[in-house]
Design an enzyme around this catalytic site. Structure first.
Site, PDB file in Angstrom:
ATOM      1  N   GLY A 214      49.380   5.546  -3.247  1.00  0.00           N
ATOM      2  CA  GLY A 214      48.873   4.533  -4.157  1.00  0.00           C
ATOM      3  C   GLY A 214      48.950   5.020  -5.593  1.00  0.00           C
ATOM      4  N   ILE A 215      47.947   4.654  -6.376  1.00  0.00           N
ATOM      5  CA  ILE A 215      47.891   5.079  -7.765  1.00  0.00           C
ATOM      6  C   ILE A 215      46.558   5.782  -8.022  1.00  0.00           C
ATOM      7  CG2 ILE A 215      49.433   3.281  -8.624  1.00  0.00           C
ATOM      8  CD1 ILE A 215      46.961   1.693  -9.482  1.00  0.00           C
ATOM      9  N   GLY A 216      46.518   6.606  -9.042  1.00  0.00           N
ATOM     10  CA  GLY A 216      45.283   7.291  -9.402  1.00  0.00           C
ATOM     11  C   GLY A 216      45.379   8.793  -9.243  1.00  0.00           C
ATOM     12  N   GLU A 237      53.340   0.136  -0.941  1.00  0.00           N
ATOM     13  CA  GLU A 237      53.039  -1.143  -1.576  1.00  0.00           C
ATOM     14  C   GLU A 237      53.066  -1.030  -3.087  1.00  0.00           C
ATOM     15  OE1 GLU A 237      48.481  -2.009  -1.836  1.00  0.00           O
ATOM     16  OE2 GLU A 237      48.854  -1.041   0.076  1.00  0.00           O
TER      17      GLU A 237
END
Length: 465
Positions: A214-216, A237
């Site tokens: 994901g992101i972060g 995704e």
């Protein structure tokens, strides 16, 4: 007519484009880096001209003007992913929230919400008259297939991407040229805790694995630990800047992927100019609708699929809470369950829930005896495999309830372990660890009462289970 004639004939201003929206309409818009802010600004400026218009969107990286008090009766937000700018409005009922697994959202919008108008952002047309949806194909592109009115903000800053990401100018109702700077999700400094979590996650990743990131901070920390790996794949995704260096170094080369061999597959890109420049005109990157990218059946076709997601809270049974805090909507289910289940079904696949052991600056444990009242379970306990904190890895698949609880206590923050031990004893009516693992239970409680956290930490770091 040539495509240029078609395009010029459909070219208009934002003020004229929004006149196509009628009172009572449902309007679906792009989100994230692909949110059509230029068209939205025109709607906000002319809000008094509209009544009972519903705006359907996901995560916004900017403001949510639809939540302002003056919008009441004019615009209402139906949010599919809560963010900082609209959580309060969802809590107080000013805005609506619709929950769904991410891969089901295209069908949800088309067949249940049924918008009449789609507003998207695209790149300028190429020499053949095709525009690209750039950073955000997800559910956005699909809405242009069935909505009666399709308004496109044409932005020269939108990267041109491939895969299932293009559409001809004839398929749009009108175009508005507004060259807004794209929102950026820039990489922040990775904390020591995130780096430790990244190291533990990297232990579970092997050469040839296909990743979902994901992101972060945690995904970026994981990426930092993977440069000694070989032949990784990427099917996700969404991603942030953290993957770019791995792609450019050839660590992620997708050559062992079972499907989409040689290609990075994404539903959305949430990064800075660094990521946007990488995906722009890059034939090795394919953007696809989210009902393909996040479909567990499609995910499972990738052998050795590894999913990495985070959460807000997990109880001693392994129930994962990722999108609510009590009765408050914090974010959304997103693609967590999609990828947990897809990775589980994958040959050789693994799912990882990775999180700091505490929240609120260390004052609250994320590992709890019982989830907070009112919270919704995002990922059921039966789906959870690996759980990672900065204190290690807990493997839950195939474990009894007692074994699950003990494994999670081991990776909790030391200052919260005494409380978790007490709750374990209440539930299972036995000591969770042997004398070899811990000092006596009474001594642990005494230490906790005295507040001698350093001593507790040194005494309750079990080496055995």
């Amino acid at each position: 007519m040539s495509w240029k004639e078609i395009y010029n004939d459909k070219l208009t201003t934002a003020e004229n484009a929004i006149k196509l929206i009628k009172n009572g309409d449902k309007v679906v818009t792009g989100f994230g880096v692909g949110e059509p802010f230029g068209i939205e600004r025109a709607l906000v400026e002319h809000y008094k001209d509209f009544n009972n218009v519903e705006i359907i969107s996901m995560l916004t990286l900017g403001d949510s003007p639809w939540c302002r008090p003056e919008m009441r009766g004019h615009f209402t937000l139906n949010c599919l992913f809560a963010s900082q700018s609209n959580r309060a409005a969802i809590d107080n009922g000013t805005s609506e929230f619709t929950t769904s697994h991410f891969y089901e959202i295209p069908d949800l919008i088309k067949n249940y919400i049924c918008p009449r108008v789609s507003i998207v952002m695209v790149s300028p047309p190429d020499e053949h008259g095709y525009v690209s949806f750039g950073t955000t194909v997800d559910y956005t592109k699909g809405t242009t297939d069935y909505c009666e009115v399709v308004i496109a903000q044409v932005n020269k800053n939108m990267p041109r991407t491939f895969g299932n990401a293009i559409k001809h100018v004839r398929d749009f109702t009108c175009f508005v040229e507004i060259d807004d700077a794209l929102p950026e999700v820039k990489t922040t400094n990775i904390s020591e805790i995130e780096m430790e979590i990244g190291k533990h996650c990297a232990e579970l990743i092997h050469d040839g694995d296909c990743l979902q990131l994901g992101i972060g901070g945690i995904p970026n920390a994981v990426c930092q630990q993977l440069f000694d790996k070989k032949d990784l794949g990427l099917h996700s995704e969404l991603v942030g800047d953290g993957v770019v260096d791995l792609l450019e170094a050839g660590v992620i080369n997708n050559k062992l992927k079972t499907i989409n061999n040689g290609r990075t597959v994404l539903g959305a890109a949430f990064g800075s100019k660094k990521l946007n420049d990488y995906i722009n005109n890059n034939p090795a990157v394919e953007m696809h609708p989210i009902d393909y990218v996040n479909n567990p059946i499609e995910i499972a076709k990738n052998d050795n699929m590894v999913s990495i997601n985070s959460c807000l809270q997990i109880d001693l049974l392994g129930q994962v809470v990722s999108d609510t805090i009590g009765l408050s909507q914090f974010s959304a289910v997103g693609g967590q369950v999609d990828f947990v289940r897809g990775a589980t079904m994958s040959k050789g696949g693994r799912s990882i829930i990775a999180m700091p052991s505490t929240a609120r600056k260390g004052t609250v444990s994320r590992i709890v005896p019982l989830i907070t009242e009112g919270s919704a379970v995002t990922t059921p306990r039966n789906d959870v495999n690996f759980v990672v904190t900065e204190y290690g890895i807990a493997q839950l698949k195939g474990k009894t309830l007692k074994e699950r609880a003990k494994a999670l206590i081991k990776i909790s923050h030391p200052k919260f372990r005494p409380h978790l031990i007490i709750e374990y004893r209440k539930r299972f009516n036995e000591e969770p660890f042997t004398k070899d693992d811990f000092v006596s239970f009474k001594e642990v409680i005494k230490e906790k009462i005295k507040g001698d956290i350093h001593s507790v930490k040194s005494k309750i770091t079990p080496e055995k289970a």
